[in-house]
Write a protein that holds these residues in place. Structure first.
Motif, short mmCIF file in Angstrom:
data_model
loop_
_atom_site.label_atom_id
_atom_site.label_comp_id
_atom_site.label_asym_id
_atom_site.label_seq_id
_atom_site.Cartn_x
_atom_site.Cartn_y
_atom_site.Cartn_z
N MET A 142 -8.07 -6.32 -29.34
CA MET A 142 -8.82 -5.21 -29.94
C MET A 142 -8.24 -4.81 -31.30
O MET A 142 -8.70 -3.84 -31.91
N ASP A 143 -7.24 -5.55 -31.77
CA ASP A 143 -6.61 -5.26 -33.05
C ASP A 143 -6.87 -6.38 -34.05
O ASP A 143 -7.14 -7.52 -33.65
N ARG A 144 -6.76 -6.06 -35.32
CA ARG A 144 -6.83 -7.05 -36.39
C ARG A 144 -5.51 -7.03 -37.16
O ARG A 144 -4.97 -5.96 -37.45
N SER A 145 -5.01 -8.20 -37.49
CA SER A 145 -3.74 -8.29 -38.21
C SER A 145 -3.92 -7.89 -39.67
O SER A 145 -4.98 -8.08 -40.27
N PHE A 146 -2.87 -7.32 -40.24
CA PHE A 146 -2.80 -7.14 -41.69
C PHE A 146 -2.41 -8.47 -42.31
O PHE A 146 -1.58 -9.20 -41.77
N THR A 147 -3.01 -8.81 -43.46
CA THR A 147 -2.74 -10.09 -44.12
C THR A 147 -2.47 -9.87 -45.60
O THR A 147 -2.82 -8.82 -46.15
N ASN A 148 -1.86 -10.87 -46.23
CA ASN A 148 -1.60 -10.82 -47.66
C ASN A 148 -2.81 -11.32 -48.43
O ASN A 148 -2.73 -12.23 -49.25
N LEU A 149 -3.95 -10.71 -48.13
CA LEU A 149 -5.23 -11.00 -48.77
C LEU A 149 -6.01 -9.70 -48.89
O LEU A 149 -5.68 -8.71 -48.22
N GLU A 150 -7.02 -9.70 -49.73
CA GLU A 150 -7.91 -8.54 -49.78
C GLU A 150 -8.68 -8.45 -48.46
O GLU A 150 -9.37 -9.38 -48.07
N GLN A 151 -8.51 -7.33 -47.75
CA GLN A 151 -9.18 -7.13 -46.47
C GLN A 151 -10.23 -6.03 -46.60
O GLN A 151 -10.03 -5.03 -47.29
N ALA A 152 -11.33 -6.22 -45.90
CA ALA A 152 -12.38 -5.19 -45.88
C ALA A 152 -11.88 -3.98 -45.10
O ALA A 152 -11.39 -4.12 -43.97
#
Length: 233
Positions: A142-152
């Motif tokens: 139910m979670d989304r990871s933080f990434t070193n990219l532009e995230q919505a």
């Protein structure tokens, strides 16, 4: 004065269990105004394992920030919170948003595992400030990871509080979406215009009778740099 400074003056706690410094800041577009008034602010910082965020929104009700797969509401991993008017309790919740636009059914359900942890929270007569921390990598499905990219990123708020932490949540009164790179190695600096130089060039053409010509071409100029001479045709 920035909203982060405002938070400091009003006693927002700055120490968390993982010791993350809030070194990044963006102003989120506010759909209610195209001026600097009533702005929404997102501050954050990260270390090797965690991301910590601070939300400052112009509301006394609930507020959210979510990681979205595409900028829409459906399948978004949402940080939801508010400050209780009666008890001053700071409520931080890990929720998951599903939205069926055909049936207009929107569900903001509580995650079974609460991975967003409260750091601090407060509000004055116009703003609510919440601060929370979570692991960088997704802790469950139910979670989304933080990434070193532009995230919505989606965000929303309402002026009213839920009746209880598990009570009915009124539909947002304002919402928006943007993109953020939470793990960018260095913050994007504000433009430095202190040393900018403005120069004015004046061209004169004497003793020319334009009435004899059907058309007139003015000189075209190309400026390359401070050290490169301009070219004039």
């Amino acid at each position: 004065m920035s909203l982060l400074t405002w938070g400091l003056l009003f006693g927002i706690g700055l120490n968390s269990a993982v010791g993350v410094e809030l070194s990044r800041r963006v102003i989120l577009p506010n759909p209610t105004t195209d001026t600097g008034a009533n702005s929404l602010e997102l501050c954050w910082g990260f270390n090797d394992t965690h991301v910590e965020v601070q939300l400052s929104y112009p509301t006394l009700g609930w507020l959210t920030m979510g990681l979205s797969p595409n900028g829409g509401m459906d399948q978004s991993d949402v940080l939801f919170g508010y400050v209780n008017d009666t008890t001053n309790e700071v409520v931080i919740q890990d929720r998951f948003l599903t939205a069926d636009m055909e049936s207009m059914k929107i569900v903001l359900s509580l995650d079974k595992v609460q991975n967003w942890q409260m750091v601090s929270g407060s509000k004055n007569d116009t703003y609510t400030v919440l601060r929370a921390v979570r692991k960088i990598k997704a802790c469950d499905n139910m979670d989304r990871s933080f990434t070193n990219l532009e995230q919505a990123v989606i965000y929303s708020y309402h002026s009213k509080l839920p009746d209880s932490p598990t009570g009915k949540i009124r539909k947002h009164s304002q919402r928006g979406q943007t993109t953020v790179n939470f793990l960018r190695a260095t913050p994007i600096p504000d433009p430095d215009i202190a040393n900018e130089i403005t120069k004015t060039l004046e061209f004169r053409i004497d003793n020319v009778n334009f009435r004899r010509h059907k058309t007139c071409e003015l000189p075209s100029i190309f400026f390359a740099s401070e050290t490169t001479p301009f070219l004039a045709n």
